[in-house]
Write a protein that holds these residues in place. Structure first.
Motif, mmCIF file in Angstrom:
data_model
loop_
_atom_site.group_PDB
_atom_site.id
_atom_site.type_symbol
_atom_site.label_atom_id
_atom_site.label_comp_id
_atom_site.label_asym_id
_atom_site.label_seq_id
_atom_site.Cartn_x
_atom_site.Cartn_y
_atom_site.Cartn_z
ATOM 1 N N PHE B 27 -42.678 -29.922 139.195
ATOM 2 C CA PHE B 27 -44.158 -30.121 138.954
ATOM 3 C C PHE B 27 -44.693 -29.414 137.604
ATOM 4 C CE2 PHE B 27 -43.002 -31.513 143.161
ATOM 5 C CZ PHE B 27 -43.633 -32.410 143.420
ATOM 6 N N PRO B 28 -45.149 -29.567 136.568
ATOM 7 C CA PRO B 28 -45.622 -29.041 135.657
ATOM 8 C C PRO B 28 -46.981 -28.354 136.035
ATOM 9 C CG PRO B 28 -45.065 -31.309 134.877
ATOM 10 C CD PRO B 28 -45.346 -31.312 136.332
ATOM 11 N N GLU B 29 -47.031 -27.094 135.362
ATOM 12 C CA GLU B 29 -48.256 -26.216 135.571
ATOM 13 C C GLU B 29 -49.425 -26.749 134.925
ATOM 14 O OE1 GLU B 29 -47.967 -22.279 134.075
ATOM 15 O OE2 GLU B 29 -49.017 -21.690 135.761
ATOM 16 N N HIS B 30 -50.733 -26.877 135.834
ATOM 17 C CA HIS B 30 -51.905 -27.108 135.090
ATOM 18 C C HIS B 30 -51.863 -28.556 134.891
ATOM 19 C CE1 HIS B 30 -53.398 -23.216 135.097
ATOM 20 N NE2 HIS B 30 -52.627 -22.775 134.388
ATOM 21 N N SER B 31 -51.313 -29.474 135.671
ATOM 22 C CA SER B 31 -51.491 -30.917 135.440
ATOM 23 C C SER B 31 -51.495 -31.478 136.846
ATOM 24 C CB SER B 31 -50.208 -31.285 134.914
ATOM 25 O OG SER B 31 -49.125 -30.942 135.501
ATOM 26 N N VAL B 32 -51.838 -32.758 137.151
ATOM 27 C CA VAL B 32 -51.884 -33.223 138.291
ATOM 28 C C VAL B 32 -50.712 -34.419 138.404
ATOM 29 C CG1 VAL B 32 -53.433 -35.045 139.706
ATOM 30 C CG2 VAL B 32 -54.113 -33.504 138.203
ATOM 31 N N THR B 33 -49.904 -34.034 139.446
ATOM 32 C CA THR B 33 -48.933 -35.084 139.875
ATOM 33 C C THR B 33 -49.324 -35.841 141.055
ATOM 34 O OG1 THR B 33 -47.307 -33.405 138.853
ATOM 35 C CG2 THR B 33 -46.268 -35.201 140.286
ATOM 36 N N ALA B 34 -49.106 -37.166 141.033
ATOM 37 C CA ALA B 34 -49.169 -38.038 142.021
ATOM 38 C C ALA B 34 -48.018 -38.409 142.643
ATOM 39 C CB ALA B 34 -49.918 -39.228 141.606
ATOM 40 N N ILE B 35 -47.749 -38.460 144.078
ATOM 41 C CA ILE B 35 -46.783 -39.115 144.600
ATOM 42 C C ILE B 35 -46.935 -40.263 145.526
ATOM 43 C CG2 ILE B 35 -44.998 -38.451 146.365
ATOM 44 C CD1 ILE B 35 -45.727 -35.525 146.376
ATOM 45 N N GLU B 168 -52.939 -21.107 143.603
ATOM 46 C CA GLU B 168 -52.331 -21.352 142.275
ATOM 47 C C GLU B 168 -52.037 -23.062 142.150
ATOM 48 O OE1 GLU B 168 -48.828 -18.646 141.931
ATOM 49 O OE2 GLU B 168 -50.149 -17.367 143.138
ATOM 50 N N VAL B 169 -51.791 -23.314 143.673
ATOM 51 C CA VAL B 169 -51.462 -24.884 143.701
ATOM 52 C C VAL B 169 -52.116 -25.383 144.913
ATOM 53 C CG1 VAL B 169 -49.406 -26.507 144.153
ATOM 54 C CG2 VAL B 169 -48.800 -24.292 143.102
ATOM 55 N N ILE B 170 -52.701 -26.237 144.465
ATOM 56 C CA ILE B 170 -53.298 -27.330 145.680
ATOM 57 C C ILE B 170 -52.699 -28.637 145.767
ATOM 58 C CG2 ILE B 170 -55.493 -28.310 146.258
ATOM 59 C CD1 ILE B 170 -56.962 -26.646 144.103
ATOM 60 N N LEU B 171 -52.381 -28.819 147.091
ATOM 61 C CA LEU B 171 -51.695 -29.837 147.597
ATOM 62 C C LEU B 171 -52.731 -30.734 148.331
ATOM 63 C CD1 LEU B 171 -48.807 -28.100 149.524
ATOM 64 C CD2 LEU B 171 -48.938 -29.006 147.077
ATOM 65 N N MET B 172 -52.875 -32.311 148.177
ATOM 66 C CA MET B 172 -53.928 -32.891 148.633
ATOM 67 C C MET B 172 -53.254 -34.066 149.318
ATOM 68 S SD MET B 172 -56.513 -32.941 145.715
ATOM 69 C CE MET B 172 -57.646 -31.510 145.326
ATOM 70 N N ASP B 173 -53.380 -34.294 150.402
ATOM 71 C CA ASP B 173 -52.809 -35.357 151.108
ATOM 72 C C ASP B 173 -53.961 -36.574 151.559
ATOM 73 O OD1 ASP B 173 -51.105 -36.935 152.849
ATOM 74 O OD2 ASP B 173 -50.671 -35.575 154.136
ATOM 75 N N TYR B 198 -55.900 -25.048 138.477
ATOM 76 C CA TYR B 198 -54.746 -24.973 139.186
ATOM 77 C C TYR B 198 -53.535 -26.086 139.027
ATOM 78 C CZ TYR B 198 -58.823 -23.072 141.450
ATOM 79 O OH TYR B 198 -59.841 -22.405 141.477
ATOM 80 N N THR B 199 -52.553 -26.078 139.827
ATOM 81 C CA THR B 199 -51.553 -27.200 139.681
ATOM 82 C C THR B 199 -51.702 -28.130 140.646
ATOM 83 O OG1 THR B 199 -50.049 -25.764 138.497
ATOM 84 C CG2 THR B 199 -49.117 -27.705 139.468
ATOM 85 N N ILE B 200 -51.950 -29.213 140.425
ATOM 86 C CA ILE B 200 -52.288 -30.120 141.465
ATOM 87 C C ILE B 200 -51.354 -31.243 141.856
ATOM 88 C CG2 ILE B 200 -53.962 -31.988 142.462
ATOM 89 C CD1 ILE B 200 -55.988 -30.173 140.871
ATOM 90 N N ILE B 201 -50.736 -31.328 143.233
ATOM 91 C CA ILE B 201 -49.835 -32.406 143.809
ATOM 92 C C ILE B 201 -50.622 -33.313 144.660
ATOM 93 C CG2 ILE B 201 -47.609 -32.782 144.537
ATOM 94 C CD1 ILE B 201 -46.910 -30.023 143.933
ATOM 95 N N ILE B 202 -50.796 -34.337 144.473
ATOM 96 C CA ILE B 202 -51.665 -35.274 145.324
ATOM 97 C C ILE B 202 -50.746 -36.352 145.844
ATOM 98 C CG2 ILE B 202 -52.798 -36.433 143.206
ATOM 99 C CD1 ILE B 202 -55.064 -37.235 144.797
ATOM 100 N N VAL B 203 -50.841 -36.779 147.067
ATOM 101 C CA VAL B 203 -50.215 -37.934 147.633
ATOM 102 C C VAL B 203 -51.122 -38.716 147.737
ATOM 103 C CG1 VAL B 203 -49.513 -38.786 149.938
ATOM 104 C CG2 VAL B 203 -48.441 -36.685 148.955
#
Lengths: 223, 252
Positions: B27-35, B168-173, B198-203
């Motif tokens: 998961f790259p830093e300072h970007s939004v990754t969607a799952i 540092e990372v925010i997970l969003m479900d 932040y680095t964001i990972i969103i489902v």
């Protein structure tokens, strides 16, 4: 076999656009044939009918545009569906321009029909035949997802380009020999150029088909 | 781009169910990754493993490694609480603490960890609420109960609570699936702004949302990572037919 959408209505809407594009392609082919026949058989009435027929092509262009926008707004298409729709929007523009070129041919034919024949038409029918074939094959490739056929269309463009150049050289000799032939030679040259443009538009369509199928942009490059 | 979170051969079992199968991705830093992926494909399970939420589930077994800044968060010496401070989580349904005011909700994380000086707390509340674009809407009623806010405001409050502890990372479900369209757009707008810090990972179940907010997209199917790449590429010219069939609505 293409997998269907979960939404049958979505499939129906895309199929309708496919059908309209085929219809438009068929009508452009008929226009090429009509414009050329009006020249070869010196049939000015047919030239008039061909010019008037362009209205039909323009109407289809607007109708297909409208349907594509409606599907985009309602379905938010992605991937191959998105490529198909953006492509359809561009293809109609190319088809519409082909129609305009046919109008030009018919207008020149109408003028030429008022003067004596400058020379027997040999290369022009060959060009028209090749160009119409390219239009048909480009659309067939689009409908059937045939990449090889699309590549063939891109390659066939060379034949039309060559014939156009050959004819231009020939017309130049006519004009140098007899200035009285200049007016007619320029009109024939114009028709040749129109056919060459139609083939270019068909090539555009074929290149876009390759893009739709592979997601690979081959425009402005050798295929 | 620097990699912030790395999954290495991640496998998650619940009893006999193999929910996440051998996933490796960065998961790259300072970007939004969607799952994205159909229900039950393992996306929430994978997301939750990134802040060790399965620690509390007795039947859950996590193997492989999850590295944050190259350090394994499942290493023996790592305290899960410290991990959850660095890696925040926002849930589907807004869940402000019901008996608390707006103000207290924002500083709840700090209060659990240490005592705050009054001035410091005020500053944290203001900064956090401004960052989620809620400040102007609530600044005159900070001491009122958080449950009086609308659903969309509550969700932004929860995001403010998450960022108050400087993760540092925010997970969003599924952070917007319980919200109306306008509140959803506000959350999406917020995600765009938050990625700077932040680095964001969103489902998300909403594929258009993934297409709108993310820089990268991962497509999961029955526990496997089918395709991962730039969002633009995934939604225009995906490599795998399965991805294409899913995002165009041909199965799911």
């Amino acid at each position: 076999m293409e997998r269907e959408h979960l939404s049958k209505q979505f499939d129906a809407e895309l199929n309708e656009i496919r059908g309209k594009l085929l219809e438009m392609g068929g009508k452009v082919e008929a226009m090429i044939a009509g414009a050329m026949q009006s020249l070869l058989e010196r049939d000015s009435e047919l030239a008039e009918r061909t010019i008037a027929f362009d209205h039909e092509i323009n109407r289809l262009e607007m109708e297909i545009d409208d349907k594509c926008l409606a599907v985009m707004a309602r379905r938010q298409p992605t991937a191959r569906d998105l490529r198909f729709l953006t492509l359809a929007l561009k293809i109609v523009t190319d088809l519409e321009r082909m129609g305009d070129q046919c109008v030009s041919i018919a207008k020149r034919a109408r003028e030429l029909n008022l003067e004596p024949v400058l020379k027997p038409y040999i290369d022009l029918p060959r060009m028209a035949h090749a160009a119409a074939g390219m239009v048909r094959e480009a659309l067939d490739a689009f409908m059937s997802g045939d990449e090889k056929l699309a590549i063939k269309v891109c390659e066939d463009d060379q034949l039309v380009d060559d014939l156009n150049e050959q004819l231009q050289r020939e017309l130049l000799t006519f004009m140098m020999e007899d200035p009285a032939s200049i007016s007619r030679a320029i009109k024939i040259n114009h028709i040749s150029k129109c056919l060459e443009r139609i083939a270019d538009h068909a090539t555009n369509v074929a290149e876009m088909v390759i893009f739709m199928l592979k997601g690979k942009d081959v425009r402005h490059n050798a295929v | 781009m620097t990699c912030k979170v790395r999954l290495e051969a991640l496998n998650i079992h619940f009893g006999k169910t193999h929910a996440v199968k051998d996933i490796g991705m960065d998961f790259p830093e300072h970007s939004v990754t969607a799952i994205i992926g159909p229900s039950g494909c393992g996306k929430s399970t994978m997301l939750r493993s990134i802040n060790r939420m399965h620690d509390l589930v007795p039947s859950a077994r996590v193997t492989g490694r999850i590295l944050v800044d190259d350090a394994d968060i499942y290493a023996r010496e790592v305290d899960p609480v410290s991990i959850r401070r660095r890696i925040g989580m926002v849930f589907q349904k807004p869940n402000p603490f019901p008996a608390m005011s707006i103000y207290d909700n924002v500083v709840a994380g700090h209060k659990l960890n240490c005592r705050l000086v009054k001035g410091e707390a005020d500053e944290i509340v203001e900064t956090s609420l401004k960052r989620v674009a809620l400040w102007d809407e609530v600044k005159d009623r900070l001491k009122t109960n958080a449950m009086n806010l609308s659903g969309g405001q509550q969700q932004r409050l929860c995001i403010a609570r998450t960022i108050a502890v400087k993760p540092e990372v925010i997970l969003m479900d599924e952070p917007a699936s319980a919200l109306d369209p306008i509140s959803t757009l506000k959350i999406e707008e917020l995600i765009e702004e938050l990625k700077e810090r932040y680095t964001i990972i969103i489902v998300t179940h909403n594929m258009q949302q993934a297409a709108r907010v993310s820089d990268f997209t991962a497509f999961l199917y029955i526990g496997e990572l089918i395709e991962f790449g730039e969002t633009k590429k995934i939604f225009t010219t995906p490599e795998k037919k399965q991805t294409e069939d899913y995002i165009t609505g041909r199965f799911g």
